[in-house]
Design a protein around this motif. Sequence first.
Motif, short mmCIF file in Angstrom:
data_model
loop_
_atom_site.label_atom_id
_atom_site.label_comp_id
_atom_site.label_asym_id
_atom_site.label_seq_id
_atom_site.Cartn_x
_atom_site.Cartn_y
_atom_site.Cartn_z
N LEU A 220 -11.01 3.85 -2.29
CA LEU A 220 -10.62 2.73 -1.42
C LEU A 220 -9.35 2.02 -1.91
O LEU A 220 -8.99 0.97 -1.40
N GLY A 221 -8.70 2.60 -2.92
CA GLY A 221 -7.43 2.01 -3.37
C GLY A 221 -7.58 0.74 -4.18
O GLY A 221 -6.67 -0.07 -4.26
N ILE A 222 -8.76 0.56 -4.80
CA ILE A 222 -8.96 -0.61 -5.67
C ILE A 222 -8.60 -0.18 -7.09
O ILE A 222 -9.47 0.10 -7.93
N LEU A 223 -7.31 -0.07 -7.33
CA LEU A 223 -6.82 0.47 -8.59
C LEU A 223 -5.78 -0.46 -9.21
O LEU A 223 -4.90 -0.97 -8.50
#
Lengths: 340, 73
Positions: free
Chosen positions: A263-266
């Motif tokens: 989900l692109g929570i990086l």
Amino acid sequence: MKDVKLTSMVKTSGCAAKLPPKKLEEVLKTLPSYKSPQLLEDFSGNEDALAYDLGDNRIMVQSVDFFPPMVDDPYTFGQVAAANAISDIYAMGCTPSFALNLLCFPSCLEDEVMRQILKGGLDKAIEANCVIAGGHTISDQTPKYGLCVSGFGEKDRLWKNHGANIGDVLVLTKKIGVGIISTAIKADMVSEDLKQQAIDSMTELNKKAKEEAQKFDISCATDVTGFSLIGHSIEMVGQENYSIEINSKNVLMFEGVLELARLGILPGGMYNNRDFSDKKVTYAKDITTNMIDVLHDPQTSGGLLLALKEKDAIELVKNLENASIIGRVIEKQETPIVVI
Amino acid sequence: MDKVKTIDARGLSCPVPVVLTKKAVEQNPSSLQVIVDNVAAKENVSRYATAMGYNIKAEEKDNEETLLTLEKK
């Protein structure tokens, strides 16, 4: 004390706030080298701490580490920062003895916040049998805290971060994914339970891991922090005549981090780490982008990464709850790291 | 046709660009634009949009800015 949200005051947090490794490498190589015969290890090999020869097989090790908060609670922040700083001494196979505080503190925050940060650090230092004997403070917009820690050990038992033997296996003593979870906390996309698991991991000293590991012959060691599992594995290869194979299925990670990566929570530091490892890693065809991202997640107060004989490693992981055998040292390949 | 919504995520560090995109995507738009100005924001928003079933077109602008156009598959 009023509720404070320390993480709302910072742009980058924890070990993810490190300068990009590529940039650092480019600057450091332009500086002249000045060495002393007593200096056994320095930053040139990306060592965790300096090692200074005191004679009679005694060495002193020293390291400094400080960063902006990755958690909102000041006391927890103090604990994490201290556990992370002290870890560098354990990663050398040595025992921490004394430390100095480094604190940057905004004038807009209450004194009680400062007290809680320092108390968190002190409690962790006491747990490590390490005295804090002063320090230095700076008035600054962004809070930052950490320690300069010194410790002692035996020269012939110093754990360097390179010099493994082909055939050794690698043990990692903590789960990975705390950088992603810290990012997810800011996005309010993580359960209280997972948040607590990550905090428990970050505040845990590597004391037990080091003491258990010292029962065996460790050929090299480091701790996994801001440069990620992949980045610190690359350091472990350095100029040596071997490669490291990481078996991604055996790397313990916090539940849900692969999904958060999807989900692109990086954290931004993950991309710096991927940039640094470019062309240094070969991935098996079935390794997903999400997995590659998690392997590059910057860790704050991560576990020890140890190279040792397989039969010893099997015994060691039995005594450490979150440890697993994650890879092995193999004949030199085209790239320093191979991920299967 | 409704005007395409544009999110200005310039100057924001992660995870804020993704959080703003997520809020907009929850309205289930057929298309959406996001302006970002750093690699992490560009990559993270792209990962999120892909996971939510959008095609992404990235248009590099001057001064490291990128205009991401998200179209529902």
